[in-house]
Design a protein around this motif. Structure first.
Motif, PDB file in Angstrom:
ATOM      1  N   ALA A  96      -2.258  36.328  60.438  1.00 24.82           N
ATOM      2  CA  ALA A  96      -1.373  36.150  59.294  1.00 24.82           C
ATOM      3  C   ALA A  96      -0.736  37.473  58.877  1.00 24.82           C
ATOM      4  O   ALA A  96       0.450  37.527  58.512  1.00 24.82           O
ATOM      5  CB  ALA A  96      -2.153  35.549  58.124  1.00 24.82           C
ATOM      6  N   ALA A  97      -1.516  38.555  58.950  1.00 25.23           N
ATOM      7  CA  ALA A  97      -0.974  39.856  58.551  1.00 25.23           C
ATOM      8  C   ALA A  97       0.136  40.306  59.484  1.00 25.23           C
ATOM      9  O   ALA A  97       1.056  41.018  59.070  1.00 25.23           O
ATOM     10  CB  ALA A  97      -2.089  40.895  58.516  1.00 25.23           C
ATOM     11  N   ARG A  98       0.066  39.904  60.730  1.00 25.10           N
ATOM     12  CA  ARG A  98       1.058  40.327  61.704  1.00 25.10           C
ATOM     13  C   ARG A  98       2.205  39.335  61.833  1.00 25.10           C
ATOM     14  O   ARG A  98       3.095  39.531  62.675  1.00 25.10           O
ATOM     15  CB  ARG A  98       0.381  40.538  63.057  1.00 25.10           C
ATOM     16  CG  ARG A  98      -0.594  41.711  63.029  1.00 25.10           C
ATOM     17  CD  ARG A  98      -1.531  41.721  64.213  1.00 25.10           C
ATOM     18  NE  ARG A  98      -2.417  42.886  64.154  1.00 25.10           N
ATOM     19  CZ  ARG A  98      -3.482  43.053  64.920  1.00 25.10           C
ATOM     20  NH1 ARG A  98      -3.791  42.133  65.813  1.00 25.10           N
ATOM     21  NH2 ARG A  98      -4.231  44.127  64.801  1.00 25.10           N
ATOM     22  N   ALA A  99       2.173  38.263  61.060  1.00 24.64           N
ATOM     23  CA  ALA A  99       3.253  37.280  61.117  1.00 24.64           C
ATOM     24  C   ALA A  99       4.539  37.894  60.555  1.00 24.64           C
ATOM     25  O   ALA A  99       4.503  38.671  59.589  1.00 24.64           O
ATOM     26  CB  ALA A  99       2.875  36.034  60.322  1.00 24.64           C
ATOM     27  N   PRO A 100       5.693  37.561  61.145  1.00 27.07           N
ATOM     28  CA  PRO A 100       6.968  38.121  60.661  1.00 27.07           C
ATOM     29  C   PRO A 100       7.440  37.420  59.391  1.00 27.07           C
ATOM     30  O   PRO A 100       8.477  36.750  59.369  1.00 27.07           O
ATOM     31  CB  PRO A 100       7.906  37.878  61.851  1.00 27.07           C
ATOM     32  CG  PRO A 100       7.366  36.654  62.506  1.00 27.07           C
ATOM     33  CD  PRO A 100       5.879  36.707  62.337  1.00 27.07           C
ATOM     34  N   VAL A 101       6.670  37.546  58.336  1.00 23.02           N
ATOM     35  CA  VAL A 101       6.972  36.910  57.049  1.00 23.02           C
ATOM     36  C   VAL A 101       6.733  37.939  55.956  1.00 23.02           C
ATOM     37  O   VAL A 101       5.704  38.627  55.960  1.00 23.02           O
ATOM     38  CB  VAL A 101       6.079  35.675  56.804  1.00 23.02           C
ATOM     39  CG1 VAL A 101       6.387  35.072  55.450  1.00 23.02           C
ATOM     40  CG2 VAL A 101       6.281  34.650  57.903  1.00 23.02           C
ATOM     41  N   GLY A 102       7.648  38.059  55.026  1.00 23.71           N
ATOM     42  CA  GLY A 102       7.479  38.979  53.913  1.00 23.71           C
ATOM     43  C   GLY A 102       8.204  38.478  52.677  1.00 23.71           C
ATOM     44  O   GLY A 102       9.099  37.629  52.771  1.00 23.71           O
ATOM     45  N   ALA A 103       7.802  38.995  51.517  1.00 26.69           N
ATOM     46  CA  ALA A 103       8.429  38.557  50.266  1.00 26.69           C
ATOM     47  C   ALA A 103       8.325  39.666  49.230  1.00 26.69           C
ATOM     48  O   ALA A 103       7.348  40.418  49.205  1.00 26.69           O
ATOM     49  CB  ALA A 103       7.759  37.288  49.739  1.00 26.69           C
ATOM     50  N   VAL A 104       9.353  39.752  48.396  1.00 26.53           N
ATOM     51  CA  VAL A 104       9.368  40.648  47.236  1.00 26.53           C
ATOM     52  C   VAL A 104       9.888  39.845  46.056  1.00 26.53           C
ATOM     53  O   VAL A 104      10.903  39.147  46.171  1.00 26.53           O
ATOM     54  CB  VAL A 104      10.262  41.881  47.467  1.00 26.53           C
ATOM     55  CG1 VAL A 104      10.344  42.716  46.193  1.00 26.53           C
ATOM     56  CG2 VAL A 104       9.720  42.730  48.602  1.00 26.53           C
ATOM     57  N   CYS A 105       9.186  39.935  44.931  1.00 27.83           N
ATOM     58  CA  CYS A 105       9.588  39.196  43.731  1.00 27.83           C
ATOM     59  C   CYS A 105       9.476  40.138  42.529  1.00 27.83           C
ATOM     60  O   CYS A 105       8.380  40.572  42.175  1.00 27.83           O
ATOM     61  CB  CYS A 105       8.690  37.973  43.551  1.00 27.83           C
ATOM     62  SG  CYS A 105       9.169  36.912  42.168  1.00 27.83           S
ATOM     63  N   LEU A 106      10.617  40.471  41.899  1.00 24.69           N
ATOM     64  CA  LEU A 106      10.650  41.431  40.794  1.00 24.69           C
ATOM     65  C   LEU A 106      11.230  40.779  39.540  1.00 24.69           C
ATOM     66  O   LEU A 106      12.182  39.995  39.626  1.00 24.69           O
ATOM     67  CB  LEU A 106      11.497  42.641  41.178  1.00 24.69           C
ATOM     68  CG  LEU A 106      11.007  43.468  42.381  1.00 24.69           C
ATOM     69  CD1 LEU A 106      12.043  44.508  42.753  1.00 24.69           C
ATOM     70  CD2 LEU A 106       9.674  44.126  42.067  1.00 24.69           C
ATOM     71  N   PRO A 107      10.687  41.093  38.372  1.00 24.15           N
ATOM     72  CA  PRO A 107      11.254  40.555  37.122  1.00 24.15           C
ATOM     73  C   PRO A 107      12.519  41.328  36.730  1.00 24.15           C
ATOM     74  O   PRO A 107      12.832  42.381  37.294  1.00 24.15           O
ATOM     75  CB  PRO A 107      10.127  40.777  36.116  1.00 24.15           C
ATOM     76  CG  PRO A 107       9.420  41.987  36.630  1.00 24.15           C
ATOM     77  CD  PRO A 107       9.508  41.917  38.133  1.00 24.15           C
ATOM     78  N   LEU A 108      13.236  40.787  35.803  1.00 27.11           N
ATOM     79  CA  LEU A 108      14.399  41.469  35.259  1.00 27.11           C
ATOM     80  C   LEU A 108      13.962  42.802  34.648  1.00 27.11           C
ATOM     81  O   LEU A 108      12.862  42.921  34.112  1.00 27.11           O
ATOM     82  CB  LEU A 108      15.070  40.584  34.200  1.00 27.11           C
ATOM     83  CG  LEU A 108      16.361  41.110  33.567  1.00 27.11           C
ATOM     84  CD1 LEU A 108      17.477  41.142  34.603  1.00 27.11           C
ATOM     85  CD2 LEU A 108      16.751  40.236  32.382  1.00 27.11           C
ATOM     86  N   GLU A 109      14.818  43.815  34.778  1.00 26.88           N
ATOM     87  CA  GLU A 109      14.507  45.136  34.228  1.00 26.88           C
ATOM     88  C   GLU A 109      14.111  45.003  32.762  1.00 26.88           C
ATOM     89  O   GLU A 109      14.822  44.398  31.952  1.00 26.88           O
ATOM     90  CB  GLU A 109      15.725  46.051  34.365  1.00 26.88           C
ATOM     91  CG  GLU A 109      15.445  47.507  34.022  1.00 26.88           C
ATOM     92  CD  GLU A 109      14.701  48.221  35.132  1.00 26.88           C
ATOM     93  OE1 GLU A 109      14.012  49.209  34.821  1.00 26.88           O
ATOM     94  OE2 GLU A 109      14.797  47.787  36.297  1.00 26.88           O
ATOM     95  N   GLY A 110      12.943  45.536  32.386  1.00 27.80           N
ATOM     96  CA  GLY A 110      12.461  45.479  31.014  1.00 27.80           C
ATOM     97  C   GLY A 110      11.550  44.309  30.735  1.00 27.80           C
ATOM     98  O   GLY A 110      10.962  44.234  29.648  1.00 27.80           O
ATOM     99  N   GLU A 111      11.423  43.353  31.660  1.00 27.14           N
ATOM    100  CA  GLU A 111      10.560  42.188  31.475  1.00 27.14           C
ATOM    101  C   GLU A 111       9.287  42.355  32.304  1.00 27.14           C
ATOM    102  O   GLU A 111       9.281  43.000  33.350  1.00 27.14           O
ATOM    103  CB  GLU A 111      11.276  40.902  31.913  1.00 27.14           C
ATOM    104  CG  GLU A 111      12.492  40.548  31.075  1.00 27.14           C
ATOM    105  CD  GLU A 111      12.117  39.924  29.740  1.00 27.14           C
ATOM    106  OE1 GLU A 111      10.904  39.643  29.549  1.00 27.14           O
ATOM    107  OE2 GLU A 111      13.002  39.738  28.904  1.00 27.14           O
ATOM    108  N   ASP A 112       8.195  41.735  31.840  1.00 27.22           N
ATOM    109  CA  ASP A 112       6.943  41.718  32.586  1.00 27.22           C
ATOM    110  C   ASP A 112       6.794  40.454  33.410  1.00 27.22           C
ATOM    111  O   ASP A 112       6.160  40.457  34.466  1.00 27.22           O
ATOM    112  CB  ASP A 112       5.744  41.844  31.640  1.00 27.22           C
ATOM    113  CG  ASP A 112       5.689  43.218  30.975  1.00 27.22           C
ATOM    114  OD1 ASP A 112       6.117  44.198  31.617  1.00 27.22           O
ATOM    115  OD2 ASP A 112       5.215  43.294  29.829  1.00 27.22           O
ATOM    116  N   ALA A 113       7.344  39.347  32.909  1.00 28.17           N
ATOM    117  CA  ALA A 113       7.239  38.067  33.613  1.00 28.17           C
ATOM    118  C   ALA A 113       8.541  37.792  34.349  1.00 28.17           C
ATOM    119  O   ALA A 113       9.621  38.195  33.917  1.00 28.17           O
ATOM    120  CB  ALA A 113       6.930  36.946  32.628  1.00 28.17           C
ATOM    121  N   SER A 114       8.411  37.086  35.458  1.00 25.96           N
ATOM    122  CA  SER A 114       9.586  36.796  36.275  1.00 25.96           C
ATOM    123  C   SER A 114       9.809  35.301  36.369  1.00 25.96           C
ATOM    124  O   SER A 114       8.862  34.529  36.559  1.00 25.96           O
ATOM    125  CB  SER A 114       9.403  37.375  37.683  1.00 25.96           C
ATOM    126  OG  SER A 114      10.474  36.993  38.516  1.00 25.96           O
ATOM    127  N   GLY A 115      11.071  34.885  36.248  1.00 24.31           N
ATOM    128  CA  GLY A 115      11.422  33.482  36.435  1.00 24.31           C
ATOM    129  C   GLY A 115      11.676  33.145  37.890  1.00 24.31           C
ATOM    130  O   GLY A 115      11.947  31.978  38.207  1.00 24.31           O
TER     131      GLY A 115
END
Length: 737
Positions: A143-162
């Motif tokens: 699984a670690a070597r699978a060609p899959v990745g993701a990044v999820c960032l909240p709006l600048e100044g927010e802690d939670a992300s929609g």
């Protein structure tokens, strides 16, 4: 398999704008590793990875950022470091321990690559560098070597992300979801979590059914834009609503995928529709929300498109197959994409299918993993193909495959195929390489034509070789007959020479009243008819009979020469009248100036036939065996050292008397040490001598030797000499050799 149940769906972002940010990244990586289920030393390794990558950004880069997020598949952590320059012009040197451009220890990238479960780097001087270092448990390596990745960032100044995303492996293929809830902050995050919960319940359902389930789950929230993506071999299925974008990236271009119709999942979602596309091998699917400007796809820079400089696992693809046809199609497309020769492509397809056959026959599946290691400076790379049957499948035989493979302990097979160089001008060599898209039937026809052409060439070679062989056989047969006739003549001449040589080495027969003598000799090997064991007997002027037994060191003609020299020296000294106990020492003195390398054991016996008096002298030789006519027996031990030994000579003279009918056996160590145990051999010799003592004297030494050599562990020259004292009334002149 459900999506990774990480409690944190939001990526951690650490901007490296001050050297203190290195510590922040290290602490965050350690904590997130524990949240991801990593135990033992793995959280500390995560801290080291983040610290090294952040240190590189702080010392060498501008606008550096470290992203920390759970692995999209399996339990583990993905640490990504990105910057906007200056990039690395000598990447390979940067991996060497001790290389530095800032006066540090220079252990950064080399240490990161060794520690990480999977390591990938992309760099371009002037543009910047992106490094991905993944860390996983041993059971999650795939699984670690699978060609899959993701990044999820909240709006600048927010802690939670929609925004939220997930990827999972199902029986229907690899399935991914991206959710972009309306608005931002906690209410949007609540909608995203509701969508993730509904997706995790049963992600393997048909995409329209799965979209309907997300719609129901989001009805009590503010709603979201949603995109679902399912990958199967050579195929992409997309179903979405709203402005989540899909792009398909290869090494030379970006094409825009289908988009969902306007609407809000959970409020006014239109009827879900599935869009299907053919997917080329090594093509990357990118799903992203509107937080990323879609203009990147229209003006993609070469830095983004070109393959990774991956010095650990290279570019890897991993898929699961349940149908033989799908597997065969995927392998064939892989080979065509990498421009393998048609013959090699056909062998690879058949070999992979053969390894997977037992798993498919049992109703199971196989895991196919491909990786491409791209060489530097435009040289060809290496394609690795791994086929691993899932479940209990028979272990294949590599020798039976058209393309031999390396077999793994879990029943899988690995093929490593050098990639062909790209021809000048980008074209393919006629008849060898195939790069056209073509259909499956066209590819099969190409492989069949190649196989037929190869079969025709082999048939032509076979006919030519058969004709040449027929012509050669007649000449060889005639030559064979001539050689046989010549060998027979040589064998007859050789046998005659050996018999003459043996006769020349034997002393002449004796005519002794009151004695019977016989001898048996056998060399250690049939290739050398003579050896270092030799005997001599003759009558002295006083009527006594002198007997010499010599065992010279070694085998063959060289040892025969040494034995002859010792025997002749002893005969000369005995005829000159030297005392029996002094002859061995005197023989050593005589031999030393002429042959310094000679070493031989010597047994001397002198018997008076009229009285039966027996005298013995010995130099390192096995003791003689005396078998009494009355039934007793004794070994006649005399200590001494042979010719060529330190302090040569017999220490004393043994004197005894033989009675009529007594049998004396003199021998060399080849008789008693054939089983490598002298004591055991001497005990067997007593039994054999007593058993055969009543035979005619001509049969005694041969019968003893035959019994002693039923088992031979240590072949050696063998000599056995038997002497019997006759009763006076039956005495007659006899000697047998």
């Amino acid at each position: 398999m459900s999506p990774s149940p990480h409690p944190r769906q939001v990526s951690t972002q650490v901007r490296i704008d001050h050297h203190s940010a290195v510590h922040v990244a290290s602490v965050a990586a350690r904590g997130l590793a524990r949240d991801c289920g990593l135990t033992g030393a793995l959280p500390e390794k995560a801290a080291v990875l983040a610290s090294e990558l952040a240190t590189n950004l702080d010392k060498h880069a501008r606008d550096g950022v470290v992203y920390l997020q759970p692995l999209a598949l399996g339990e583990g952590l993905d640490i990504t470091a990105a910057d906007r320059g200056p990039g690395m012009s000598e990447l390979e040197r940067c991996f060497a321990d001790g290389y530095t451009t800032s006066g540090t220890l220079g252990a950064g990238l080399g240490a990161v690559r060794r520690i990480a479960t999977d390591f990938t780097i992309r760099t371009q001087p002037g543009d910047g560098t992106v490094v991905s270092a993944r860390l996983a448990r041993p059971q999650d390596l795939t699984a670690a070597r699978a060609p899959v990745g993701a990044v999820c960032l909240p709006l600048e100044g927010e802690d939670a992300s929609g925004d939220a995303c997930a990827v999972t492996e199902t029986d229907t293929g690899r399935t991914a979801v991206v959710v972009d809830a309306l608005g931002h902050g906690p209410p949007a995050a609540d909608a995203a979590r509701a969508a993730m919960t509904a997706f995790a319940h049963d992600p393997g359902r048909p995409l329209p059914v799965l979209m309907a389930a997300l719609h129901r789950a989001l009805r009590r929230t503010r709603g979201a834009a949603v995109a679902l993506l399912r990958l199967s071999p050579g195929r992409l299925d997309y179903c979405g609503t709203g402005n989540v974008r899909l792009a398909l990236v290869t090494s030379d271009r970006v094409r825009t995928g289908p988009s969902g119709p306007p609407g809000i999942v959970g409020f006014n979602m239109p009827e879900p529709t599935v869009h299907s596309l053919d997917l080329a091998p090594q093509e990357t699917c990118v799903l992203h929300s509107d937080g990323i400007d879609p203009g990147w796809a229209r003006h993609a820079r070469p830095f983004l498109l070109r393959p990774h400089e991956n010095r650990a696992m290279t570019t890897t693809d991993s898929r699961r197959f349940r149908a033989q046809a799908d597997l065969r199609h995927a392998v064939r497309q892989l080979a065509r994409t990498h421009r393998l020769p048609v013959d090699l492509r056909a062998r690879l397809v058949v070999s992979v299918t053969a390894v997977a056959g037992s798993a498919f026959a049992a109703g199971g599946a196989v895991h196919l993993e491909t990786s491409v290691r791209r060489a530097d400076n435009g040289h060809p790379g290496l394609l690795a193909v791994v086929c691993r049957p899932l479940g209990h499948a028979g272990r294949p035989e590599s020798a039976e495959l058209p393309l031999p493979a390396e077999l793994t302990e879990d029943g899988g097979a690995v093929w490593r195929v050098p990639l062909p160089p790209r021809p000048a001008g980008g074209g393919a060599a006629p008849g060898l390489l195939d790069t056209s898209p073509g259909s499956e039937s066209e590819a099969l026809e190409q492989e069949l034509q190649q196989a037929m052409a190869r079969a025709d060439a082999l048939a032509a070679d076979h006919r030519r070789l058969k004709h040449e062989l027929a012509e050669t056989n007649s000449g060889v047969l005639a030559l064979y007959v001539q050689l046989e006739e010549r060998d027979e003549r040589l064998r007859r001449a050789h046998g005659k020479t050996l018999r003459e040589l043996e006769d020349a080495l034997r002393p002449p027969p004796l005519d002794i009243d009151g004695l019977e003598l016989a001898v048996h000799y056998a060399p250690a090997g049939t290739d050398a008819p003579t050896g270092g064991d030799l005997y001599d007997w003759f009558r002295l002027p006083d009527g006594t009979v002198h007997i010499t037994v010599v065992d010279a060191l070694g085998h063959g003609v060289t040892s025969t020469r040494s034995a002859l020299n010792v025997t002749h020296a002893v005969r000369t000294l005995a005829l000159e009248g030297h005392r029996l106990e002094s002859i061995i020492a005197r023989a050593d003195e005589v031999m030393r100036p002429f042959d310094r390398d000679v070493m031989a054991t010597v047994q001397l016996a002198r018997i008076t036939p009229a009285t039966g008096e027996l005298l013995l002298a010995n130099g390192s030789h096995p003791p003689g065996l005396l078998v009494r006519a009355s039934g007793g027996h004794e070994y006649l031990e005399v200590k001494g050292r042979g010719v060529g030994f330190p302090l040569p000579g017999s220490e004393r003279l043994l004197r005894t008397t033989m009675e009529p009918g007594d049998l004396l056996v003199l021998y060399t160590d080849g008789l008693t040490e054939s089983r490598r145990d002298p004591l055991e051999g001497e005990a067997r010799l007593i039994r054999a001598a007593r058993r055969h003592a009543g035979l005619p004297i001509t049969d005694v030494p041969r019968a003893i030797a035959r019994e002693m050599h039923t088992v031979i562990l240590h072949p050696d020259d063998t000599l056995a000499l038997a002497l019997r004292l006759l009763p006076r009334q039956d005495s007659r002149e006899r000697v047998t050799t």
